[in-house]
Motif scaffolding. Structure first.
Motif, mmCIF file in Angstrom:
data_model
loop_
_atom_site.group_PDB
_atom_site.id
_atom_site.type_symbol
_atom_site.label_atom_id
_atom_site.label_comp_id
_atom_site.label_asym_id
_atom_site.label_seq_id
_atom_site.Cartn_x
_atom_site.Cartn_y
_atom_site.Cartn_z
ATOM 1 N N TYR A 183 0.841 -1.198 0.000
ATOM 2 C CA TYR A 183 0.000 0.000 0.000
ATOM 3 C C TYR A 183 0.878 1.250 0.000
ATOM 4 C CZ TYR A 183 -3.865 -3.037 1.541
ATOM 5 O OH TYR A 183 -4.801 -4.016 1.648
ATOM 6 N N ALA A 184 0.338 2.333 -0.541
ATOM 7 C CA ALA A 184 1.054 3.602 -0.496
ATOM 8 C C ALA A 184 0.995 4.210 0.895
ATOM 9 C CB ALA A 184 0.468 4.569 -1.515
ATOM 10 N N MET A 185 -0.035 3.867 1.673
ATOM 11 C CA MET A 185 -0.161 4.324 3.050
ATOM 12 C C MET A 185 -0.807 3.204 3.852
ATOM 13 S SD MET A 185 -2.766 5.270 1.053
ATOM 14 C CE MET A 185 -2.232 6.851 0.423
ATOM 15 N N ARG A 186 -0.914 3.384 5.149
ATOM 16 C CA ARG A 186 -1.408 2.302 5.985
ATOM 17 C C ARG A 186 -2.569 2.768 6.859
ATOM 18 N NH1 ARG A 186 4.411 -0.176 8.006
ATOM 19 N NH2 ARG A 186 5.402 -0.136 5.977
ATOM 20 N N PRO A 187 -3.533 1.891 7.079
ATOM 21 C CA PRO A 187 -4.613 2.243 7.999
ATOM 22 C C PRO A 187 -4.151 2.051 9.435
ATOM 23 C CG PRO A 187 -4.946 0.036 7.180
ATOM 24 C CD PRO A 187 -3.718 0.562 6.482
ATOM 25 N N ASP A 188 -4.856 2.654 10.371
ATOM 26 C CA ASP A 188 -4.549 2.392 11.772
ATOM 27 C C ASP A 188 -4.940 0.968 12.133
ATOM 28 O OD1 ASP A 188 -3.445 4.898 12.448
ATOM 29 O OD2 ASP A 188 -5.444 5.769 12.491
ATOM 30 N N ALA A 189 -6.028 0.493 11.548
ATOM 31 C CA ALA A 189 -6.451 -0.890 11.793
ATOM 32 C C ALA A 189 -7.375 -1.339 10.674
ATOM 33 C CB ALA A 189 -7.156 -1.012 13.138
ATOM 34 N N LEU A 190 -7.378 -2.631 10.448
ATOM 35 C CA LEU A 190 -8.307 -3.261 9.512
ATOM 36 C C LEU A 190 -8.994 -4.367 10.302
ATOM 37 C CD1 LEU A 190 -9.385 -3.580 6.618
ATOM 38 C CD2 LEU A 190 -7.493 -5.149 6.179
ATOM 39 N N VAL A 191 -10.302 -4.230 10.512
ATOM 40 C CA VAL A 191 -11.019 -5.188 11.343
ATOM 41 C C VAL A 191 -12.019 -5.957 10.499
ATOM 42 C CG1 VAL A 191 -10.757 -3.694 13.364
ATOM 43 C CG2 VAL A 191 -12.847 -3.550 12.000
ATOM 44 N N THR A 192 -12.437 -7.088 11.012
ATOM 45 C CA THR A 192 -13.433 -7.917 10.337
ATOM 46 C C THR A 192 -14.675 -7.992 11.211
ATOM 47 O OG1 THR A 192 -11.685 -9.238 9.316
ATOM 48 C CG2 THR A 192 -13.899 -10.171 9.339
ATOM 49 N N VAL A 193 -15.804 -7.610 10.636
ATOM 50 C CA VAL A 193 -17.070 -7.621 11.363
ATOM 51 C C VAL A 193 -18.063 -8.470 10.588
ATOM 52 C CG1 VAL A 193 -18.914 -6.235 12.363
ATOM 53 C CG2 VAL A 193 -16.604 -5.297 12.204
ATOM 54 N N ARG A 194 -18.371 -9.627 11.124
ATOM 55 C CA ARG A 194 -19.297 -10.573 10.459
ATOM 56 C C ARG A 194 -18.935 -10.760 8.990
ATOM 57 N NH1 ARG A 194 -24.273 -8.589 10.284
ATOM 58 N NH2 ARG A 194 -23.968 -6.608 11.365
ATOM 59 N N GLY A 195 -17.666 -10.992 8.762
ATOM 60 C CA GLY A 195 -17.182 -11.306 7.427
ATOM 61 C C GLY A 195 -16.850 -10.102 6.568
ATOM 62 N N ALA A 196 -17.148 -8.905 7.031
ATOM 63 C CA ALA A 196 -16.880 -7.698 6.242
ATOM 64 C C ALA A 196 -15.665 -6.967 6.805
ATOM 65 C CB ALA A 196 -18.096 -6.773 6.252
ATOM 66 N N ARG A 197 -14.806 -6.503 5.908
ATOM 67 C CA ARG A 197 -13.649 -5.722 6.322
ATOM 68 C C ARG A 197 -14.051 -4.256 6.526
ATOM 69 N NH1 ARG A 197 -8.408 -7.261 2.595
ATOM 70 N NH2 ARG A 197 -7.643 -8.987 3.877
ATOM 71 N N VAL A 198 -13.483 -3.664 7.576
ATOM 72 C CA VAL A 198 -13.752 -2.252 7.870
ATOM 73 C C VAL A 198 -12.430 -1.563 8.198
ATOM 74 C CG1 VAL A 198 -15.019 -0.598 9.293
ATOM 75 C CG2 VAL A 198 -16.014 -2.860 8.815
ATOM 76 N N ILE A 199 -12.146 -0.454 7.511
ATOM 77 C CA ILE A 199 -10.971 0.360 7.807
ATOM 78 C C ILE A 199 -11.263 1.214 9.046
ATOM 79 C CG2 ILE A 199 -9.560 2.311 7.012
ATOM 80 C CD1 ILE A 199 -8.843 -0.195 5.570
ATOM 81 N N VAL A 200 -10.319 1.290 9.969
ATOM 82 C CA VAL A 200 -10.449 2.162 11.138
ATOM 83 C C VAL A 200 -9.321 3.181 11.101
ATOM 84 C CG1 VAL A 200 -10.468 2.330 13.651
ATOM 85 C CG2 VAL A 200 -11.529 0.352 12.515
ATOM 86 N N ASP A 201 -9.697 4.451 11.143
ATOM 87 C CA ASP A 201 -8.718 5.530 11.146
ATOM 88 C C ASP A 201 -8.916 6.351 12.420
ATOM 89 O OD1 ASP A 201 -6.611 6.905 9.473
ATOM 90 O OD2 ASP A 201 -7.947 8.593 9.842
ATOM 91 N N VAL A 202 -7.839 6.577 13.159
ATOM 92 C CA VAL A 202 -7.921 7.285 14.439
ATOM 93 C C VAL A 202 -7.412 8.716 14.274
ATOM 94 C CG1 VAL A 202 -7.245 7.274 16.863
ATOM 95 C CG2 VAL A 202 -7.530 5.102 15.637
ATOM 96 N N LYS A 203 -8.204 9.664 14.694
ATOM 97 C CA LYS A 203 -7.829 11.078 14.648
ATOM 98 C C LYS A 203 -7.919 11.643 16.069
ATOM 99 C CE LYS A 203 -7.549 11.211 10.115
ATOM 100 N NZ LYS A 203 -6.213 11.247 9.457
ATOM 101 N N ALA A 204 -6.796 12.000 16.637
ATOM 102 C CA ALA A 204 -6.784 12.523 18.013
ATOM 103 C C ALA A 204 -7.042 14.028 18.020
ATOM 104 C CB ALA A 204 -5.455 12.200 18.682
ATOM 105 N N TYR A 205 -8.061 14.446 17.294
ATOM 106 C CA TYR A 205 -8.405 15.872 17.226
ATOM 107 C C TYR A 205 -9.015 16.315 18.559
ATOM 108 C CZ TYR A 205 -7.916 15.515 12.102
ATOM 109 O OH TYR A 205 -7.444 15.322 10.829
ATOM 110 N N THR A 206 -8.780 17.564 18.922
ATOM 111 C CA THR A 206 -9.369 18.110 20.144
ATOM 112 C C THR A 206 -10.373 19.222 19.848
ATOM 113 O OG1 THR A 206 -7.504 19.652 20.347
ATOM 114 C CG2 THR A 206 -7.336 17.546 21.525
ATOM 115 N N GLN A 207 -10.438 19.638 18.582
ATOM 116 C CA GLN A 207 -11.353 20.714 18.191
ATOM 117 C C GLN A 207 -12.668 20.124 17.685
ATOM 118 O OE1 GLN A 207 -9.815 23.285 15.152
ATOM 119 N NE2 GLN A 207 -11.731 24.413 14.897
#
Length: 279
Positions: A183-207
């Motif tokens: 990949y050109a970049m990486r996700p924070d996590a790739l999870v599987t939910v009932r057979g479906a892949r879901v990208i998880v991206d974490v943003k530590a924004y405070t605003q």
């Protein structure tokens, strides 16, 4: 002249006064000596502190590109100890400054993943990840609301806490540092939910209401396409601005701050459960 002036009593009083004056002079000399000694000890302690700081800084942020820094958990633990022994705001600010530089030298997405020492299998061990997480928590707690507080450390700690939450509520498909292969970049996590892949991206924004930059959204879409994910969930500690609506590549946001929010995180992920792979 009175009889008292000629009596031994007056001589005794005079002797007492003279002794008191002599004692006061001695005590004054002792106090001056003690003060000078304290100043010398403070000066020596400050010199020792700055010497320790320079040693840690040189190994946290090496001057030469081919020099390897100390392990990240060792850097954080050393800087936490320096903060706790700092005697003035100047020293505290110095700790915060070098912490920010050392933290930002790491890829913010891999600070608790790729940047950890890898085992022979190429993956980080649970004990290594645990040491970094403990070091992040210790530094953040010790320096909260002080000149040494580090937004970079707090962001890394937030991401690490979200990763722990994901492990509690769903199945992380692979270690984070392996997700980016090809990949050109990486996700924070790739999870599987009932057979479906879901990208998880974490943003530590405070605003609150902050919008995700278009470039970041495009990166998430690219990751969804590359991994054939059914959707993506952006996790942040505050509500974010409105996200673009794309039924083919849906992206949603969720607020998570503590284990009390695990159910909300689980529900957001479960919305994609069983969905067909992305286009």
């Amino acid at each position: 002249m009175s009889d008292f002036a000629k009596s031994p009593g007056l001589a005794g009083v005079c002797a007492l006064v003279a002794a008191s004056l002599a004692l006061w002079g001695i005590m004054r000399q002792v106090e001056v000596a003690r003060h000078a000694q304290r100043l010398q000890q403070i000066s020596e302690a400050r010199r020792a502190w700055w010497s320790s700081f320079e040693w840690v800084a040189a190994r946290a942020v090496p001057a030469k590109s081919d020099d390897l820094p100390l392990p990240y958990d060792v850097i954080l633990s050393s800087l936490t100890a320096l903060y706790e022994s700092a005697t003035d705001p100047v020293q505290q600010r110095a700790v915060g400054a070098i912490t920010d530089v050392a933290s930002e030298m790491l890829d913010s997405k891999d600070a608790v993943g790729d940047e950890l020492p890898a085992s022979e299998s190429g993956s980080t061990t649970p004990s290594q990840e645990r040491r970094v997480l403990e070091a992040l928590r210790a530094y953040s707690a010790a320096t909260a609301n002080s000149p040494a507080e580090s937004a970079a450390v707090d962001a890394q700690l937030y991401e690490a806490n979200v990763m722990e939450a994901l492990q509690r509520v769903t199945q992380i498909e692979q270690p984070i540092h392996e997700l980016g292969a090809g990949y050109a970049m990486r996700p924070d996590a790739l999870v599987t939910v009932r057979g479906a892949r879901v990208i998880v991206d974490v943003k530590a924004y405070t605003q609150r209401g902050r919008k995700i930059p278009l470039q970041a959204l495009n990166q998430i879409v690219h990751l969804m396409e590359a991994s054939r994910a059914a959707g993506a969930v952006i996790v942040a500690p505050v509500p974010l601005g409105e996200l673009p609506q794309d039924t083919r590549r849906p992206i949603r946001s969720v607020v998570w701050n503590s284990p009390a929010d695990d159910q909300i995180l689980s529900a957001a992920l479960d919305d994609f459960g069983g969905a067909p792979p992305g286009p």
